[in-house]
Design a protein around this motif. Sequence first.
Motif, short mmCIF file in Angstrom:
data_model
loop_
_atom_site.label_atom_id
_atom_site.label_comp_id
_atom_site.label_asym_id
_atom_site.label_seq_id
_atom_site.Cartn_x
_atom_site.Cartn_y
_atom_site.Cartn_z
N ASP B 12 15.49 -59.56 51.53
CA ASP B 12 15.38 -60.12 50.18
C ASP B 12 13.97 -59.93 50.17
N PRO B 13 13.56 -59.57 48.70
CA PRO B 13 12.12 -59.44 48.33
C PRO B 13 11.36 -60.85 48.44
N MET B 14 11.94 -61.90 48.00
CA MET B 14 11.14 -63.19 47.85
C MET B 14 11.08 -63.59 49.41
N ARG B 15 11.75 -63.31 50.24
CA ARG B 15 11.61 -63.56 51.68
C ARG B 15 10.51 -62.67 52.22
N ARG B 16 10.50 -61.56 52.05
CA ARG B 16 9.46 -60.84 52.34
C ARG B 16 7.95 -61.28 51.97
N LYS B 17 7.88 -61.81 50.65
CA LYS B 17 6.64 -62.35 50.07
C LYS B 17 6.35 -63.60 50.99
N LEU B 18 7.24 -64.45 51.37
CA LEU B 18 7.17 -65.72 52.08
C LEU B 18 6.60 -65.56 53.35
N VAL B 19 7.11 -64.34 53.99
CA VAL B 19 6.52 -64.10 55.41
C VAL B 19 5.26 -63.50 55.20
N LEU B 20 4.90 -62.66 54.23
CA LEU B 20 3.54 -62.29 54.18
C LEU B 20 2.72 -63.67 54.03
N ASN B 21 2.97 -64.39 52.86
CA ASN B 21 2.28 -65.51 52.75
C ASN B 21 1.93 -66.27 53.94
N LEU B 22 3.15 -66.54 54.64
CA LEU B 22 2.77 -67.30 55.86
C LEU B 22 2.08 -66.66 56.99
N ALA B 23 2.06 -65.38 56.67
CA ALA B 23 1.25 -64.40 57.78
C ALA B 23 -0.18 -64.70 57.30
N GLU B 24 -0.64 -64.86 56.39
CA GLU B 24 -2.08 -65.00 55.94
C GLU B 24 -2.56 -66.27 55.95
N ASN B 25 -1.63 -67.43 55.80
CA ASN B 25 -1.96 -68.57 55.93
C ASN B 25 -0.83 -69.68 56.58
N SER B 26 -1.02 -70.20 57.73
CA SER B 26 0.20 -71.14 57.99
C SER B 26 -0.58 -72.43 58.71
N PRO B 27 0.00 -73.31 58.73
CA PRO B 27 1.46 -73.62 58.30
C PRO B 27 1.33 -74.13 56.87
N LYS B 28 2.49 -74.19 55.97
CA LYS B 28 2.47 -74.73 54.56
C LYS B 28 3.78 -75.38 54.51
N THR B 29 3.78 -76.33 53.33
CA THR B 29 5.05 -77.00 53.33
C THR B 29 5.76 -76.28 52.04
N ALA B 30 6.96 -76.78 51.95
CA ALA B 30 8.08 -76.05 50.79
C ALA B 30 7.13 -76.25 49.42
N THR B 31 6.86 -77.56 49.38
CA THR B 31 6.15 -77.86 47.99
C THR B 31 4.92 -77.06 47.57
N GLN B 32 3.88 -76.70 48.64
CA GLN B 32 3.03 -75.74 48.68
C GLN B 32 3.30 -74.36 48.07
N LEU B 33 4.31 -73.85 48.93
CA LEU B 33 4.91 -72.74 48.68
C LEU B 33 5.41 -72.49 47.07
N ALA B 34 6.21 -73.52 46.83
CA ALA B 34 6.89 -73.47 45.52
C ALA B 34 5.84 -73.40 44.36
N GLU B 35 4.60 -74.04 44.59
CA GLU B 35 3.71 -73.79 43.76
C GLU B 35 2.95 -72.51 43.27
N GLU B 36 3.56 -71.71 44.30
CA GLU B 36 2.91 -70.49 44.29
C GLU B 36 3.87 -69.30 43.84
N TYR B 37 4.96 -69.77 43.52
CA TYR B 37 6.18 -68.79 42.93
C TYR B 37 6.83 -69.29 41.93
N PRO B 38 7.56 -68.77 40.88
CA PRO B 38 8.22 -69.11 40.04
C PRO B 38 9.72 -69.57 40.25
N ILE B 39 9.64 -70.13 41.47
CA ILE B 39 11.15 -70.72 41.70
C ILE B 39 10.96 -72.20 42.27
#
Lengths: 142, 107
Positions: B12-39
């Motif tokens: 899934d492309p969205m999950r690949r984005k999340l993996v990359l995102n977390l690779a750059e900056n971990s840890p993050k909460t789901a709320t933080q991640l949700a702010e970065e994407y239109p879902i």
Amino acid sequence: MEKIKVERSIWIAAPRERVWQAVIDPVQIAAWFAPGTDFSQKDDKISVRIDGMDVEVALVVVVDPPRQLTTRSLPDMSLETSYMLEEENGGTRFTVIETGFESLPEAERQSRFDQDGAGWEMALENLNAYIEGRTLPRPEGF
Amino acid sequence: MSDSPIFAALADPMRRKLVLNLAENSPKTATQLAEEYPITRQGILKHLDVLEAAGLVMIQQKGREKRYSLTPEPLTELEAWIKAISIKWDERLLRLKTFLENEEASE
């Protein structure tokens, strides 16, 4: 992160038309793709003979002689393999690009290796040997 | 590896984005991640569940929020698998080259 893609390339001292024949002729395919395997083609489907039965393994989706052949794995259609032929330095640059590993069903992915006589473990044994510069313990794995 | 859901997780492309995102900056909460994407946060959580099942993310409970970090080990295995496929293709290409060039030489 992009989709997982395997891309390999080699230069061959033979005219592009000749390389093209080796890519589309079922008899010649066996010589390099999987020695000892009996390939056949009917319409746009490529089959392999297993235990006396023809099993469809690939669907031809693009034929652009002598430049490109693209197939999709059967029955799942997940894996897309493109064979690209370019004229280069009086010979041919032959490139294989494979994508779709992510959507390949797990069982299919495993049996794909088994079909070639190479389980995942065999491939790994070979991989380790390759990295360490030893003789391949499982040459049949390829 | 053969029973690993890592391929499905990365399909899934969205999950690949999340993996990359977390690779750059971990840890993050789901709320933080949700702010970065239109879902929605719910949508993010579903993807994180799949990634967790594949062993790609680790969860730490911090107060009321869960924090997600990347665990890169399965990616190393994936890389080895891809390498094995590449080696297999190299063998085939070399066989093709040998097959055709020997024939050229004998003509």
